[in-house]
Design an enzyme around this catalytic site. Structure first.
Site, short mmCIF file in Angstrom:
data_model
loop_
_atom_site.label_atom_id
_atom_site.label_comp_id
_atom_site.label_asym_id
_atom_site.label_seq_id
_atom_site.Cartn_x
_atom_site.Cartn_y
_atom_site.Cartn_z
CD GLU A 255 -2.46 -1.25 2.75
OE1 GLU A 255 -3.44 -1.98 2.88
OE2 GLU A 255 -1.98 -0.60 3.70
NE ARG A 294 5.51 15.09 4.69
CZ ARG A 294 6.84 15.09 4.70
NH1 ARG A 294 7.51 16.03 4.08
NH2 ARG A 294 7.50 14.15 5.31
CB CYS A 325 -1.42 34.54 12.69
SG CYS A 325 -1.71 35.94 11.62
CD GLU A 326 -0.61 28.86 14.83
OE1 GLU A 326 0.19 28.49 15.70
OE2 GLU A 326 -1.84 28.88 14.99
C1 LIG Z 1 -2.52 1.39 6.59
C2 LIG Z 1 -1.63 2.26 5.78
N1 LIG Z 1 -1.20 1.82 4.59
C3 LIG Z 1 -0.41 2.57 3.80
C4 LIG Z 1 0.00 3.82 4.19
C5 LIG Z 1 0.85 4.62 3.25
O1 LIG Z 1 2.08 4.96 3.75
P1 LIG Z 1 3.14 5.67 2.81
O2 LIG Z 1 2.51 6.87 2.25
O3 LIG Z 1 4.25 5.99 3.74
O4 LIG Z 1 3.55 4.68 1.76
C6 LIG Z 1 -0.40 4.32 5.44
C7 LIG Z 1 0.08 5.64 5.89
O5 LIG Z 1 0.17 5.97 7.01
C8 LIG Z 1 -1.24 3.52 6.26
O6 LIG Z 1 -1.68 3.97 7.43
#
Ligand SMILES: Cc1ncc(COP(=O)(O)O)c(C=O)c1O
Length: 382
Positions: A255, A294, A325-326
């Site tokens: 993912e 970030r 304003c931070e």
């Molecule tokens: C369950 C899950 N999968 C995938 C990701 C994607 O992570 P990245 O963008 O670091 O590949 C995240 C990000 O926090 C996540 O929580």
């Protein structure tokens, strides 16, 4: 992307703007897919990184799957054409009504985050539903603590003993089909070692419960080089992780979010002021932490490059700040750059992941426009 295109985009659409390079994203998808060509592999793009519809449509066309962490993301994925069978549902706090919908639609997998979620799903699962268990292997991903998710003190996933209990319950329920294990240990991970620790513990767990899981979902997390020379090494990943994945003999799902989209976007901004105090010089941009949080949230350092003629310009050290304003509204401190003039353009690089997705209209300053580069033209995102 070439500088002249970013300038062209700013001239045509104003500033600040996010510009997305779609051909670059297609290339990243191709790279990761060919990297895993010896495996039964599926990329499930983590849309939390960037849920822009044009970008998602591209990924849909490229045939990837998608990982969602909320019902809002689920609806967005459907709206660009992902069918439920190509959607993996994550998240630690799924509501009952949402689970009902996922069951009814027949998603690829509901990744169970807790024993309690399993109990909830048991009551709802009136028909066959595919599930995975998110395990928490208690691994230090050596990243910023805010984006570490696989340590035992983190809220995500379950320990291996609980996973074992869950497997027994799932296997005794005719409507629940356990397809695999899921594990996401964190984000912006630049070392292979934490993944190695995670897959080794998963391997021992699979052995101990005597199961050969159909799917092993290793989450995302691959880190990119934001300018400090550190990034996930694919070669080292291949050397260290592939042998274990081969032994496990499961379908591999990743993912990835950041690695696919972060380097594919640019935040183009105008220098409003160059303010001098007796102590410092501040380069003040028309974009701030409301558009890219970030740096304020994780201490992230993005490269900021001039889009103006730099020949003959004096080099200055300045704090590059926004209009919010931070005092946390600072992109870089003591940053060396050719002295800009009011009205000139700069570009903040590698902002495709967790950039616009985390943007707000704090201080009632509107979010920037998102501009697409499709390889031949620039246009406003739908
Ligand atoms: C369950 C899950 N999968 C995938 C990701 C994607 O992570 P990245 O963008 O670091 O590949 C995240 C990000 O926090 C996540 O929580």
């Amino acid at each position: 992307m070439e500088n002249h295109l970013l300038v062209e985009a700013a001239n045509a659409f104003g500033t600040p703007i996010y510009v997305y390079d779609l051909p670059f994203i297609a290339q990243r998808v191709e790279t990761v897919q060919s990297f895993f060509e010896d495996f039964d592999f599926r990329l499930a793009y983590a849309m939390k990184a960037n849920f822009n519809k044009d970008l998602l449509s591209l990924l849909n066309k490229l045939g990837t799957m998608v990982d969602v962490v909320s019902f809002g993301e689920y609806l967005q994925a459907l709206s660009v054409g992902f069918s439920p069978e190509r959607i993996i549902v994550n998240g630690n706090c799924k509501k009952e009504s949402e689970l009902e919908r996922y069951v009814k639609d027949g998603v690829y997998s509901i990744n169970l985050d807790s024993y309690e979620e399993l109990l909830r799903l048991e009551k709802i699962a009136s028909r066959q539903v595919r599930v995975s268990i998110r395990v928490n292997p208690d691994v230090d991903p050596k990243t910023h603590p805010h984006i570490a998710t696989g340590l035992k003190e983190n809220k995500f996933g379950v320990d291996f003993d609980t996973a074992h209990e869950m497997i027994k319950r799932i296997n005794s329920n005719k409507n629940l089909e356990l397809i695999g294990l899921h594990c996401h240990i964190g984000s912006q991970i630049t070392e292979v070692e934490p993944y190695l620790e995670a897959v080794v513990s998963i391997k021992y767990f699979a052995k101990s419960v005597g199961l050969n899981f159909e799917v092993l979902n290793l989450g995302g997390g691959w880190g990119i080089d934001y300018g400090n020379g550190k990034a996930m090494s694919l070669q080292e990943y291949r050397e260290k992780i592939f042998p274990i994945l081969k032994e496990l003999n499961s379908k591999i799902v990743l993912e990835l979010g950041r690695w696919i989209v972060a380097p594919a976007a640019y935040l183009v901004s105008k220098v409003e002021y160059v303010k001098r105090t007796p102590f410092k010089t501040f380069v003040m941009l028309d974009t701030g932490m409301n558009h890219l949080i970030r740096p304020a949230l994780y201490g992230a350092k993005h490269k900021i490059l001039p889009l103006y003629e730099t020949k003959g310009r004096e080099k200055i050290k300045a704090d590059v700040v926004g209009p919010i304003c931070e005092s946390a509204d600072t992109f870089r401190k003591s940053y060396t750059m050719p002295r800009p003039r009011e009205g000139e353009l700069v570009v903040i690089c590698d902002v495709g992941a967790y950039g616009y997705a985390m943007a707000s209209d704090y201080n009632l300053m509107p979010k920037p426009k998102e501009i697409i580069w499709d390889g031949s033209k620039l246009f406003t995102s739908s």
